[in-house]
Write an enzyme that holds these catalytic residues in place. Structure first.
Site, mmCIF file in Angstrom:
data_model
loop_
_atom_site.group_PDB
_atom_site.id
_atom_site.type_symbol
_atom_site.label_atom_id
_atom_site.label_comp_id
_atom_site.label_asym_id
_atom_site.label_seq_id
_atom_site.Cartn_x
_atom_site.Cartn_y
_atom_site.Cartn_z
ATOM 1 N N ALA A 15 0.890 -1.603 -0.345
ATOM 2 C CA ALA A 15 -0.146 0.137 -0.237
ATOM 3 C C ALA A 15 0.479 1.212 -0.022
ATOM 4 O O ALA A 15 0.531 2.153 -0.378
ATOM 5 C CB ALA A 15 -1.262 0.018 1.200
ATOM 6 N N ASP A 18 4.081 2.652 -5.732
ATOM 7 C CA ASP A 18 3.471 3.953 -7.244
ATOM 8 C C ASP A 18 2.252 3.399 -7.041
ATOM 9 O O ASP A 18 1.168 3.884 -7.615
ATOM 10 C CB ASP A 18 4.549 3.345 -7.750
ATOM 11 C CG ASP A 18 4.383 4.655 -9.293
ATOM 12 O OD1 ASP A 18 4.464 5.947 -8.572
ATOM 13 O OD2 ASP A 18 4.458 4.144 -9.705
ATOM 14 N N LYS A 21 -0.759 3.886 -4.661
ATOM 15 C CA LYS A 21 -0.137 5.779 -5.200
ATOM 16 C C LYS A 21 -0.919 6.293 -6.602
ATOM 17 O O LYS A 21 -2.273 7.236 -6.330
ATOM 18 C CB LYS A 21 0.472 5.998 -4.742
ATOM 19 C CG LYS A 21 0.112 8.048 -5.058
ATOM 20 C CD LYS A 21 1.941 8.340 -4.581
ATOM 21 C CE LYS A 21 1.832 10.315 -4.329
ATOM 22 N NZ LYS A 21 3.045 10.301 -4.062
ATOM 23 N N ASP A 179 -4.945 -7.333 -15.948
ATOM 24 C CA ASP A 179 -4.271 -7.382 -17.281
ATOM 25 C C ASP A 179 -4.992 -6.149 -17.861
ATOM 26 O O ASP A 179 -6.293 -5.814 -17.970
ATOM 27 C CB ASP A 179 -3.980 -8.170 -18.489
ATOM 28 C CG ASP A 179 -3.192 -7.640 -19.931
ATOM 29 O OD1 ASP A 179 -3.457 -6.380 -20.543
ATOM 30 O OD2 ASP A 179 -3.236 -8.933 -20.808
ATOM 31 N N HIS A 180 -3.601 -4.788 -16.907
ATOM 32 C CA HIS A 180 -4.873 -4.123 -17.346
ATOM 33 C C HIS A 180 -6.015 -3.571 -18.275
ATOM 34 O O HIS A 180 -6.330 -2.458 -19.380
ATOM 35 C CB HIS A 180 -4.531 -2.471 -16.775
ATOM 36 C CG HIS A 180 -3.323 -2.080 -16.844
ATOM 37 N ND1 HIS A 180 -2.232 -2.585 -17.414
ATOM 38 C CD2 HIS A 180 -3.146 -0.892 -17.796
ATOM 39 C CE1 HIS A 180 -1.116 -1.729 -18.311
ATOM 40 N NE2 HIS A 180 -2.045 -1.080 -18.733
ATOM 41 N N LYS A 184 -9.969 -1.222 -20.453
ATOM 42 C CA LYS A 184 -10.151 -0.055 -21.247
ATOM 43 C C LYS A 184 -11.345 -0.493 -21.655
ATOM 44 O O LYS A 184 -11.504 -1.587 -22.964
ATOM 45 C CB LYS A 184 -8.356 0.084 -21.978
ATOM 46 C CG LYS A 184 -7.539 0.520 -21.275
ATOM 47 C CD LYS A 184 -6.064 0.252 -22.645
ATOM 48 C CE LYS A 184 -4.912 0.389 -21.228
ATOM 49 N NZ LYS A 184 -4.739 1.933 -20.693
ATOM 50 N N HIS A 242 -0.771 -8.223 -22.653
ATOM 51 C CA HIS A 242 -1.695 -7.703 -23.425
ATOM 52 C C HIS A 242 -1.893 -7.546 -24.710
ATOM 53 O O HIS A 242 -2.631 -7.683 -25.459
ATOM 54 C CB HIS A 242 -0.925 -5.496 -23.645
ATOM 55 C CG HIS A 242 -1.159 -5.208 -21.572
ATOM 56 N ND1 HIS A 242 -1.299 -5.921 -20.877
ATOM 57 C CD2 HIS A 242 0.085 -4.640 -21.879
ATOM 58 C CE1 HIS A 242 -0.608 -4.934 -19.636
ATOM 59 N NE2 HIS A 242 0.477 -4.359 -20.280
#
Length: 500
Positions: A15, A18, A21, A179-180, A184, A242
């Protein structure tokens, strides 16, 4: 339709880092502001630093301070955060965490629901998962879910070992591998564009499509991530996850129904159908690159090898392009080209579907270049679709002129477009694993990528650095397409805006 407001306690390991945050705190706050969280939630931050609740809360406030007109909300939101100094190898830390979460269950009326978010170094994933189970943190009256960031291993054997460790503590349907890119908006829109339009789905095959191009380019260099990047490179950092996920979504068959199991099943079939390569064949299908110094946005920038924590003779690729062939009935013979790299001219993630030329174009002007029909899906920074068509602009003309039909998803109000992490955290709370990767997908992706890694790690690149910062990659990448009679289409603003 009213929002579902799931009740849960989110435990964030790492926590103070980076990721928490920059992404996690703001995403949870956006859910809170959007009324997707009730007041019955708590976030427990754990890390090695000897912080207090107040120190974590101050850090949370700073991370969401850019949200306008939210001062009162921010104070209230931050009061839901709690901190515990933590040693991931010490069972006493887990016992203290268990006591804290149980007391928060009562305080916030949470029925034992837990999300354990591992936002830290992957070498601790197995240890944390085992200790969570052994110390009873997963034994509650509610559900328990484990969220894991990439990298999930660094090759197939290490990923398999990590998966076996985690599976001793959590079942597959409790594991959410992030998997960000799958969060999207326009990546999620790929399925809708394909399966909700009679204009496209009948033509989504090798009879009508000549090639597909997927580009994910960054203008940034490696910056202060040199140590990580030296062991990763563009292949492991971008292609294994990705890029191959986007390939799977573009090439999958229509699922029987829109459930996580059916969608994953179709994606896995695509990854199984990827043409496997031998080590000797890799250079016929893939190109690697490494950026040198150059000029970007009017400023001189250093090359990769001059960066912090980077070997001056580094063999690490900061650019990868490749030709993928899917050997199944729908896609046989259609190349899918991918490229990704750092310090490139444009920051963009774009998919270009190029349709085949007509056998005889009556409106072709021999003095002009043929303009094929293109469907362009803009994933970032613009979100939208461009359809490249041919029409007559001049009355009485016997030749066609290319025109663009544009739809921009986020032009009007970019602030209201949900962030990828915002979507994915909410999906996890709801128990919707559609946009997370299953172990079968991870395993097949690693097996495909490992052959390329083996070829490149056993042979030192003789020409690194081989592309200037501020370019779109090495010339060998252009040659890869030229051999098949194609070329890379522009990305970013060049492709989104209509051309005269």
């Amino acid at each position: 339709m009213t929002n579902v407001q799931p009740k849960s306690i989110i435990v964030i390991f790492g926590a103070t880092g980076d990721l928490a945050k920059r992404k996690l705190f703001p995403s949870i706050f956006r859910l809170y502001k959007a009324n997707k969280l009730s007041e019955d939630f708590a976030v427990v931050g754990v890390a090695r630093r000897p912080w207090t609740n107040d120190e974590l809360r101050e850090n949370v406030k700073k991370s969401v301070s850019s949200f306008k007109n939210s001062d009162a909300d921010i104070e209230k939101f931050a009061s839901h955060f709690y901190y515990q100094p933590f040693d991931v190898t010490d069972v006493a830390s887990y016992q203290e965490l268990k006591s804290l979460t149980e007391s928060l269950d009562e305080q916030y009326n949470v029925p034992g629901n837990r999300i354990f978010y591992l936002a830290m170094a992957p070498e601790f994933f197995g240890t944390i998962a085992s200790n969570l189970k052994n110390e009873g943190l997963t034994q509650t009256d509610g559900w328990s879910r484990l969220v894991i960031e990439k990298p999930f291993g660094h090759d197939y054997p290490s990923a398999k070992e990590l998966n076996e460790q985690i599976r001793h503590a959590f079942k597959e349907d409790q594991i959410y591998r992030i998997d960000h890119y799958l969060g999207k908006e326009m990546v999620q829109n790929i399925e809708v564009i394909r399966f909700a339009n009679a204009l496209f789905e009948p033509m989504w095959n090798n009879q009508y499509i000549s090639n597909i191009q997927i580009t994910s380019s960054e203008t940034l260099g490696v910056e202060d991530r040199g140590r990580y990047y030296e062991s990763s490179g563009a292949l492991r950092d971008m292609v294994q996850n990705h890029m191959l996920q986007m390939v799977a979504l573009l090439a999958m068959e229509p699922p029987i129904k829109l459930t996580p199991e059916e969608i994953r099943s179709e994606k896995v079939k695509v990854l199984r159908a990827l043409r496997s390569l031998s080590v000797d064949e890799v250079d016929d299908y893939f190109v690697r690159g490494q950026y040198g110094k150059g000029v970007l946005e009017g400023e001189e920038v250093i090359g990769y090898r001059e960066g912090n924590s980077v070997d001056p003779e580094s063999n690490t690729a900061t650019f990868v392009s490749g030709k993928l062939m899917i050997d199944n009935f729908r896609w046989a013979g259609v190349p899918i080209y991918i490229r990704t790299g750092k310090r490139m001219k444009e920051k963009a993630t774009t998919i270009v579907v190029q349709f085949k030329d007509l056998p005889m174009n009556l409106y072709f002007n021999k003095d002009k270049e043929i303009h094929p029909n293109l469907l362009v899906i803009h994933i970032q920074p613009e979100e939208g679709i461009t359809l490249h068509l041919n029409a007559r602009k001049t009355p009485g003309a016997t030749s066609s002129t290319p025109i663009n039909l544009n739809y921009c998803n986020n032009c009007g109000d970019k602030m209201n477009t949900p962030e990828a992490y915002e979507r994915l955290i909410y999906d996890c709370m709801l128990g919707d694993a559609t946009n997370f990767t299953h172990w079968d997908e991870v395993a097949l992706s690693w097996k495909f990528v490992d052959t390329i890694s083996e070829a490149w790690e056993s042979t030192k690149a003789q020409n690194f650095p081989n592309y200037e910062s501020g370019s779109m990659g090495p010339k060998e990448s252009d040659a890869l397409l030229a051999e098949d009679g194609f070329h890379w289409w522009p990305v970013g603003e060049d492709n989104f805006s209509p051309k005269e």
